[in-house]
Scaffold this motif. Structure first.
Motif, PDB file in Angstrom:
ATOM      1  N   ARG A 183       0.706  -1.321   0.228  1.00  0.00           N
ATOM      2  CA  ARG A 183       0.057   0.000   0.072  1.00  0.00           C
ATOM      3  C   ARG A 183       0.974   1.074  -0.080  1.00  0.00           C
ATOM      4  O   ARG A 183       0.458   2.418  -0.568  1.00  0.00           O
TER       5      ARG A 183
ATOM      6  N   GLU B 149      -0.788   4.664  -1.522  1.00  0.00           N
ATOM      7  CA  GLU B 149      -2.183   5.039  -0.877  1.00  0.00           C
ATOM      8  C   GLU B 149      -1.655   5.293   0.739  1.00  0.00           C
ATOM      9  O   GLU B 149      -2.522   5.932   1.477  1.00  0.00           O
ATOM     10  N   TRP B 150      -0.776   4.813   1.341  1.00  0.00           N
ATOM     11  CA  TRP B 150      -0.263   4.877   2.742  1.00  0.00           C
ATOM     12  C   TRP B 150       1.301   5.468   2.988  1.00  0.00           C
ATOM     13  O   TRP B 150       1.981   5.429   1.739  1.00  0.00           O
TER      14      TRP B 150
ATOM     15  N   ARG C 198      -4.184  -5.080   7.348  1.00  0.00           N
ATOM     16  CA  ARG C 198      -5.457  -4.706   6.048  1.00  0.00           C
ATOM     17  C   ARG C 198      -6.603  -4.006   7.176  1.00  0.00           C
ATOM     18  O   ARG C 198      -6.822  -3.192   6.855  1.00  0.00           O
TER      19      ARG C 198
ATOM     20  N   GLU D 220      -4.924  -1.617  10.344  1.00  0.00           N
ATOM     21  CA  GLU D 220      -3.890  -0.227   9.663  1.00  0.00           C
ATOM     22  C   GLU D 220      -2.845  -0.246  10.957  1.00  0.00           C
ATOM     23  O   GLU D 220      -2.750   0.971  11.353  1.00  0.00           O
TER      24      GLU D 220
END
Length: 467
Positions: free
Chosen positions: A181, A186-187, A317, A320
């Motif tokens: 991710r 996205e992260w 997932r 987090e």
């Protein structure tokens, strides 16, 4: 001093602590300043002058010491002014230096980690990597690569060595799903330092027998008492997790869980009680005896690695938070044929110490809801300069995303695997090297702006781009 004056700050001016600067932080800086009067020195005044956020200079500290010259003699007064820059001030400017607080990493508001030289080291789990496919045997390579960069992002498969571990101050210990991710943009990663370490919650599989449960709780207490790691508490799943192992036709390992909901619920209860990272210990079934012996001798794929990855992926997932897994296995009979690469797993009853050590300073996950330049001390995929992987393992999500973002792909030839996904087969531009020693050289050359072709005795002539 000229830079400070050019920003309109009187050099002699000092103000009382404030503007979001903690007093303790100021005193920590003061202790690093040079003095020859340490036995009599006293801090008589200090302060900071904060500038506009766009300026390089973010403050100054004034240190004054006094020492009496001889018995009954006059007081000798000396003063130093220390300037703090967003780009960092350090009296030992070298890569990876963490010995002084006068550097940007120690300043909570000192800017974004994207401005530093960052690399990602990946050795995929469960593919029989000749380096990194056993018990922490990629750790020496990670130490080497970390010495060539400002920050090295890597994952538990590289760092974990059962009861053996090594703290790398500029390594970011990132679970595999979070790494994917992160690479996709996205992260973002927010290092636990310099604020405080993570509060680790320990999840124990209901299937663990009483003796092994006590053993693992003793490991947690040992890491708390002997190392000082914050293992805040533990919880036991309401059902056995039911781990099952499988192997694909090409020789890679994977696995399944019978009760994933029980795992998530147990981990969530710890997070709700304030834990910021999760360690999991799950019971694994007995492996095929011949395959296990081949693994111990250094010639087979780690049969449990794929299932381990599924456990940590699931928690990361859903919740987090940083996560890593340690299998609960019965001690093996003594064998003289164990490979050095697998020897770390022969040392005791548990694989938990390396997991707790890694999670203690693992970066927190930040969802990319705001531009990265609005949040200090955060690393994003845009700040990754290079990614290093085995030459035959170039098909992973993180690799593809990082190369698409502009990171250099460095592939290592002598780290063979059970798969055959080369950069050529994926259409990826790559710098192919023989080993991690050469990979470190490529990183150093790139970091210092040295033309790679200039290191070849047959450097080509400058091309004509106007034609």
């Amino acid at each position: 001093l000229d830079r400070l004056r050019s920003n309109g700050v009187p050099v002699a001016q000092t103000i009382s602590p404030g503007h979001g600067v903690p007093r303790l932080w100021l005193w920590a800086h003061l202790r690093t300043l040079p003095t020859q009067e340490s036995h009599d020195a006293s801090w008589t005044k200090f302060g900071t002058q904060m500038l506009d956020g766009s300026a390089d200079v973010i403050g100054q500290i004034v240190y004054v010491s006094k020492r009496r010259l001889g018995l009954g003699g006059p007081m000798n007064r000396k003063e130093w002014t220390c300037l703090l820059f967003a780009s960092g001030v350090c009296n030992r400017p070298r890569s990876g230096c963490r010995q002084t607080l006068l550097c940007r990493r120690a300043v909570p508001f000192a800017g974004n980690l994207d401005d530093e030289y960052n690399a990602v080291m990946i050795v995929p789990t469960g593919i029989g990597a000749s380096i990194g496919g056993f018990a922490g045997d990629a750790l020496p390579s990670a130490r080497l690569l970390a010495s060539a960069v400002d920050n090295l992002v890597t994952h538990p498969n590289v760092m974990n060595g059962a009861m053996v571990y090594w703290p790398i101050s500029n390594a970011l210990y990132v679970e595999g799903y979070a790494l994917d991710r992160f690479a996709a943009g996205e992260w973002a990663l927010r290092p636990a330092r310099p604020t405080r370490s993570n509060r680790i919650g320990l999840v124990l599989d209901r299937a663990i027998n009483e003796d092994m449960r006590i053993r693992h709780l003793q490991v947690a207490d040992a890491m708390r008492a002997s190392v000082g790691i914050d293992v805040s508490g533990y919880a036991v799943t309401d059902k056995p997790l039911g781990v099952e192992l499988s192997m694909t036709a090409d020789g890679t390992s994977w696995g399944t869980l019978s009760n994933p909901d029980s795992l998530i619920a147990c981990a969530r209860s710890l997070v709700e009680k304030g834990c910021t990272a999760i360690a999991v210990v799950a019971v694994f079934p007995e492996e095929d005896e011949d395959h296990l012996q081949a693994y111990r001798e250094g010639s087979a794929v780690d049969a449990i690695a794929g299932a381990e990855a599924i456990i940590s992926h699931l928690i990361t997932r859903e919740l987090e938070v940083p996560c890593a897994h340690a299998p609960c296995l019965q001690p093996l009979d003594v064998s003289e044929d164990v490979s050095p690469k697998a020897a770390a797993e022969e040392l005791g009853y548990t694989f938990l110490p390396c997991v707790l050590a890694g999670l203690s300073n693992a970066p927190q996950i930040q969802i990319r809801s705001t531009p990265s330049n609005k949040t200090p001390s955060v690393l994003t995929a845009a700040g990754v300069n290079a990614v290093i992987v085995p030459n035959t393992a170039c098909g992973g999500s993180a690799v593809l995303s990082l190369v698409a973002s502009g990171a250099k792909l460095i592939t290592v030839g002598n780290n063979t695997t059970s798969i055959d996904v080369t950069p050529e087969s994926m259409g990826l531009p790559a710098i192919e090297v023989s080993n991690y020693l050469e990979a470190a050289g490529v990183l150093l050359a790139d970091r210092n702006g040295i033309l790679e072709a200039a290191l070849d005795p047959n450097i080509p002539r400058i091309p004509n781009l106007g034609q």
